[in-house]
Design an enzyme around this catalytic site. Structure first.
Site, PDB file in Angstrom:
ATOM      1  N   ARG A  27       5.371   2.147   3.027  1.00 17.59           N
ATOM      2  CA  ARG A  27       3.852   3.193   3.229  1.00 17.59           C
ATOM      3  C   ARG A  27       2.961   2.963   1.857  1.00 17.59           C
ATOM      4  O   ARG A  27       1.826   3.507   1.883  1.00 17.59           O
ATOM      5  CB  ARG A  27       4.547   4.453   3.213  1.00 17.59           C
ATOM      6  CG  ARG A  27       5.273   4.884   4.409  1.00 17.59           C
ATOM      7  CD  ARG A  27       5.386   6.202   4.579  1.00 17.59           C
ATOM      8  NE  ARG A  27       4.365   7.044   5.010  1.00 17.59           N
ATOM      9  CZ  ARG A  27       4.157   7.136   6.243  1.00 17.59           C
ATOM     10  NH1 ARG A  27       4.633   6.715   7.332  1.00 17.59           N
ATOM     11  NH2 ARG A  27       2.977   7.973   6.539  1.00 17.59           N
ATOM     12  N   TRP A  77      -0.143   4.726  -2.163  1.00 16.98           N
ATOM     13  CA  TRP A  77      -1.008   3.728  -1.804  1.00 16.98           C
ATOM     14  C   TRP A  77      -2.315   4.237  -2.320  1.00 16.98           C
ATOM     15  O   TRP A  77      -2.957   5.405  -1.718  1.00 16.98           O
ATOM     16  CB  TRP A  77      -0.897   3.426  -0.354  1.00 16.98           C
ATOM     17  CG  TRP A  77      -1.998   2.343  -0.027  1.00 16.98           C
ATOM     18  CD1 TRP A  77      -1.536   0.820  -0.044  1.00 16.98           C
ATOM     19  CD2 TRP A  77      -3.031   2.390   0.431  1.00 16.98           C
ATOM     20  NE1 TRP A  77      -2.617   0.139   0.341  1.00 16.98           N
ATOM     21  CE2 TRP A  77      -3.748   1.006   0.660  1.00 16.98           C
ATOM     22  CE3 TRP A  77      -4.120   3.346   0.647  1.00 16.98           C
ATOM     23  CZ2 TRP A  77      -4.861   0.703   0.997  1.00 16.98           C
ATOM     24  CZ3 TRP A  77      -5.383   2.925   1.202  1.00 16.98           C
ATOM     25  CH2 TRP A  77      -5.871   1.597   1.251  1.00 16.98           C
ATOM     26  N   ASN A 103       0.073  13.188   0.931  1.00 25.52           N
ATOM     27  CA  ASN A 103      -0.546  12.126   1.337  1.00 25.52           C
ATOM     28  C   ASN A 103      -1.609  12.273   2.308  1.00 25.52           C
ATOM     29  O   ASN A 103      -1.849  13.437   2.866  1.00 25.52           O
ATOM     30  CB  ASN A 103       0.649  11.556   2.369  1.00 25.52           C
ATOM     31  CG  ASN A 103       0.101  10.469   3.405  1.00 25.52           C
ATOM     32  OD1 ASN A 103      -0.682   9.768   2.842  1.00 25.52           O
ATOM     33  ND2 ASN A 103       0.955  10.357   4.261  1.00 25.52           N
ATOM     34  N   GLY A 104      -2.739  11.710   2.151  1.00 24.52           N
ATOM     35  CA  GLY A 104      -4.000  11.878   2.740  1.00 24.52           C
ATOM     36  C   GLY A 104      -5.078  11.755   1.923  1.00 24.52           C
ATOM     37  O   GLY A 104      -5.026  11.270   0.770  1.00 24.52           O
ATOM     38  N   HIS A 506     -20.010 -24.220  16.463  1.00 22.69           N
ATOM     39  CA  HIS A 506     -21.289 -23.228  15.967  1.00 22.69           C
ATOM     40  C   HIS A 506     -21.119 -22.506  14.700  1.00 22.69           C
ATOM     41  O   HIS A 506     -21.837 -21.590  14.467  1.00 22.69           O
ATOM     42  CB  HIS A 506     -21.337 -21.942  17.202  1.00 22.69           C
ATOM     43  CG  HIS A 506     -21.581 -22.622  18.540  1.00 22.69           C
ATOM     44  ND1 HIS A 506     -22.428 -23.046  19.107  1.00 22.69           N
ATOM     45  CD2 HIS A 506     -20.452 -22.619  19.682  1.00 22.69           C
ATOM     46  CE1 HIS A 506     -22.554 -23.238  20.399  1.00 22.69           C
ATOM     47  NE2 HIS A 506     -21.112 -23.257  20.660  1.00 22.69           N
TER      48      HIS A 506
END
Ligand code: F6R
Length: 610
Positions: A27, A77, A103-104, A506
Site C-alpha cells: 500500500r 505513500w 491514511n487519506g 497519424h
C-alpha cells in the site's frame, strides 16, 4: 495507499505490528513507523524511518522499543510532504502524549493548522496528518475517545485513523471516513488494519468499519459508535481466504504467483457463473426486466480496471447491441456526464477503495443511475455504495501490478455481456453459445501458456535493452495493447505506449527506428490482415517486432523478429489469452532490469486519494 495496523492484546505489540505491517507494504513504502505505550512506564515511545519497512526493522533491532501491549503502525505513500523521516507516521501532539496514524487526505488542514498554531501547537512535519493529532490534543481533557470524536467532526476529506494516548494505556481508538479500515477480533487481542491480509495470521473475524464510524478497542472488547458517540451494532464477518493466499508460496514475486493463479481463478468463476446454458449474475440485484430496460451502459474505472472496461465495451456492444460509454473515473466525476435512470453504471475496481471510482459512483447515483460494481475485495467501500456487486473472488492481489484481477474483471464482463444478450434475445444467439463453450476451455489454455513461460522469458530478456516500447493492437485487442504497455512501464520504468495499430500513421510512427521494440498483438481474427499491413509499416522503418500470435500461424514469422504463440480460442476471447504473455513479458523484463517487481517506485496498490 498507506497502510495502518493497530494492536491491543496480550502479545508483544512491536512484533505483532511489525509482522502485520509487512503484509501491507504493497500500500506504500516511502517510510514507516511504530508508536507504542510502554507497558511499565506508561509512556509513549516510537521509531520511524524513511524507505521500506526493512529500514524500520533494522532500526528496531539496533534500538528496540520497550515491552508493550498497545501500539499503532504505518507504512506511507506520500501525499503531503516529502517521503522522509520527519513526515513518517505516527505523528504526535506537542506534549507527545497522543500518537496517531492516518491514511487519506485532510482537505481543510491548512485552515485548521493556522488556528492550531495560533493556539500554541508546534508542528514539525509537512503533512496534513499532523493537524489531526493537534486537534485531538486541543479537545483533550482526559478522555481520548471524546477528544477524537470532537476532532473527526472538524475534518474534511478522507481518513482512516488509529489513535493511542499514554493516559489510556489499554485503549486503541479507530475512526474512518472514505479510507478503508477493518477491525480484527481476536482472542484476548484486537486489531485495526487497512486490509485483511495484515492480520489474517491472528484472526479471520472481521468487522468492516463503515464511513462515519469510530471504535474503541481493548484486549477483550470492541465497541463501535457513530461520530455522535451513539453505539452501533457491528457485524462480525468471517473471511474465508487462507494465510497461504497472502504468501509467495515459493514464487520469486507475488506478481509471478498471481499470474500463475489465473487458471484457478477463471475455473472458479466458470463454476460459479455458468449454469448450463445460462449465466448467473448473482449479486447484481437487478431483475431481468430491469436489465432489459437498460438503454445505456456506462463503465467507470481506473488504470488496469479501465482497460478491462474497454474490453467490456467491445463485447457488450457486440453481444447485446446496447451502447456502452466508458470513462476513467477521474474524468467522469468532473465532466457532468449524460446519464439517467435508463443508464446502468458499471464501476470496476480490484480494491473497491479507489477514490476516483468511488467519487464517480456517487456522481452517477446523484444523477439517478443504478450502479453495479465488479470488485475483488469483499466488504470494500465500493461494494457498500453500489446497488449490486459481482465479486470476482480472485483472492488477494498483493503485487502492485494487477494481473489476475484484470483477467477476472474481463471474464466477469463476458458473463455480463452474455446475460444482456440472452435477455434481449431469449433463445440465446449462436454466438453466445459458442462463446460459453470456448470460455470453458480457458483455464486449460492458460495452463498451457504458463508451461511455455521459459520461451516468453527468453523473448523478454532478449529485448529488455530497448529504451522504448510500443504496444499495438486493433479492435478488441486495442485494450490489450494499452494494458501490455501499462504493465511494462509500471514495473520496469521503460517508456511504453499502447496504441490502436490503425492510428500509428497519424503520429506515433515517427517514433519508429531500429531502437524501438514494438509488441504487436496479432491473434487470428477478422482484422488479422490489417494488423499484418501495420506490422509491415513498422518493419519498413526498422522497428523490432515481437508478435503475439495464434499457434500454427506461419504467415507471421517473416514479419516478426520474435513470435510468442498463444493457443487458438474464440476471436472475442483473445484479449484473455494474450493478457498472459503480455504480463509475463513485463514481468521478465522487470526482473532482468533488476527492478522491484512487486513494489515499483512511486506506486501503491490501493489509490485511496484523488
Ligand atoms: C496497474 C494497476 C492500477 C489499478 C488502478 C485501479 O497494474 O494495478 O492501474 O488498476 O489503480 O485500481 P482498482 O482496480 O483497485 O480500482
Amino acid at each position: 495507499m498507506c497502510g495502518i495496523v493497530g494492536y491491543v492484546g496480550h502479545q508483544s505489540a512491536v512484533s505483532m505490528l511489525l509482522n502485520s505491517l509487512k503484509k501491507l507494504e504493497y500500500r506504500g513504502y516511502d517510510s514507516s513507523g511504530i508508536g507504542i505505550v510502554d507497558a511499565n512506564k506508561r509512556k509513549i515511545a516510537f521509531r520511524k524511518d524513511q524507505g521500506k519497512i526493512s529500514n524500520l526493522e533494522k532500526m528496531l533491532n539496533a534500538r528496540p522499543l520497550p515491552e508493550s501491549h498497545l501500539g499503532i503502525s504505518h507504512t506511507r505513500w506520500a501525499t503531503h510532504g516529502a517521503p522522509n523521516k520527519k513526515n513518517a507516521h505516527p505523528h504526535f501532539d506537542t506534549s507527545k502524549k497522543i500518537f496517531i496514524v492516518h491514511n487519506g487526505i485532510i482537505e481543510n488542514y491548512e485552515s485548521l493548522k493556522k488556528d492550531l498554531i495560533k493556539k500554541g501547537h508546534k508542528f514539525i512535519s509537512d503533512t496534513d496528518t499532523e493537524v489531526i493529532v493537534h486537534l485531538i490534543s486541543d479537545f483533550y481533557n482526559g478522555d481520548i475517545f471524546h477528544a477524537t470524536q470532537k476532532a473527526v467532526k472538524k475534518l474534511r476529506g478522507a481518513f482512516a485513523l488509529g489513535v493511542i494516548c499514554e493516559d489510556s494505556p489499554e485503549q486503541l481508538i479507530a475512526a474512518r471516513i472514505g479510507s478503508p479500515l477493518i477491525i480484527g477480533v481476536g482472542d484476548h487481542e484486537n486489531f485495526i488494519a487497512s486490509d485483511v491480509p495484515a492480520i489474517l495470521e491472528s484472526t479471520n473475524k472481521i468487522i468492516y468499519l463503515k464511513d462515519g464510524q469510530m471504535a474503541t478497542l481493548t484486549s477483550d472488547r470492541v465497541d463501535v459508535f457513530d461520530f455522535d458517540g451513539k453505539p452501533v451494532k457491528a457485524k462480525v464477518d468471517e473471511v474465508t481466504f487462507s494465510v497461504d493466499a497472502v504468501q509467495k508460496q515459493g514464487f520469486d514475486h507475488f506478481m509471478l504467483k498471481e499470474i500463475h493463479e489465473q487458471p484457478a481463478v477463471l475455473e472458479q468463476m466458470l463454476k460459479a457463473r455458468l449454469k448450463g446454458s445460462k449465466v448467473s449474475l448473482e449479486g447484481l440485484h437487478l431483475t431481468d426486466q430491469q436489465l432489459k430496460d437498460v438503454e445505456h451502459v456506462f463503465i467507470v474505472a481506473c488504470g488496469t480496471a479501465y482497460h478491462a472496461g474497454l474490453v467490456g465495451k467491445y463485447i457488450i456492444e457486440k453481444l447485446a447491441r446496447t451502447p456502452v460509454s466508458i470513462d476513467v473515473s477521474s474524468e467522469f466525476r468532473y465532466r457532468d456526464p449524460i446519464i439517467d435512470k435508463k443508464t446502468l453504471v458499471v464501476a470496476i475496481s480490484q480494491s473497491g477503495e479507489t477514490a476516483d471510482t468511488l467519487a464517480a459512483v456517487r456522481e452517477a447515483k446523484n444523477k439517478g443511475a443504478k450502479v453495479v460494481s465488479i470488485c475483488n475485495v469483499v466488504g470494500s467501500s465500493l461494494v457498500r455504495e453500489s446497488d449490486g456487486v459481482l465479486y470476482t473472488h480472485a483472492g488477494p492481489e498483493i503485487g502492485v501490478a494487477s494481473t489476475k484481477a484484470y483477467t477476472a474483471q474481463v471474464m466477469m464482463l463476458f458473463f455480463m455481456a452474455i446475460k444482456f444478450s440472452q435477455i434481449k434475445n431469449e433463445k440465446g444467439s449462436a454466438l453466445t453459445k459458442d462463446l460459453m463453450a470456448a470460455m470453458k476451455e480457458l483455464p486449460a489454455l492458460y495452463t498451457s501458456i504458463l508451461k511455455s513461460k521459459r520461451g516468453i522469458a527468453q523473448v523478454a530478456r532478449k529485448n529488455s535493452h530497448f529504451g522504448c516500447f510500443l504496444f499495438l493492437g486493433r479492435n478488441i485487442n486495442f485494450p490489450s495493447a494499452l494494458e501490455g504497455a501499462l504493465k511494462l512501464k509500471e514495473i520496469s520504468y521503460i517508456p511504453a505506449e499502447g496504441y490502436a495499430a490503425g492510428e500509428m500513421k497519424h503520429g506515433p510512427i515517427a517514433l519508429i527506428d531500429e531502437y524501438r521494440a514494438v509488441v504487436c498483438v496479432v491473434p487470428q481474427s477478422d482484422i488479422y490482415e490489417k494488423m499484418i499491413s501495420n506490422i509491415q509499416e513498422i518493419k519498413a522503418r526498422k522497428g523490432k517486432i515481437i508478435a503475439i500470435a495464434t499457434e500454427g500461424d506461419q504467415q507471421i514469422k517473416p514479419h516478426a523478429n520474435h513470435v510468442v504463440y498463444v493457443p487458438r480460442t474464440h476471436e472475442l476471447l483473445t484479449p484473455l489469452v494474450v493478457a498472459l504473455p503480455l504480463q509475463l513479458i513485463a514481468y521478465y523484463i522487470s526482473v532482468q532490469q533488476g527492478c522491484d517487481v512487486d513494489q515499483p517506485r512511486n506506486l501503491a496498490k490501493s489509490v485511496t486519494v484523488e
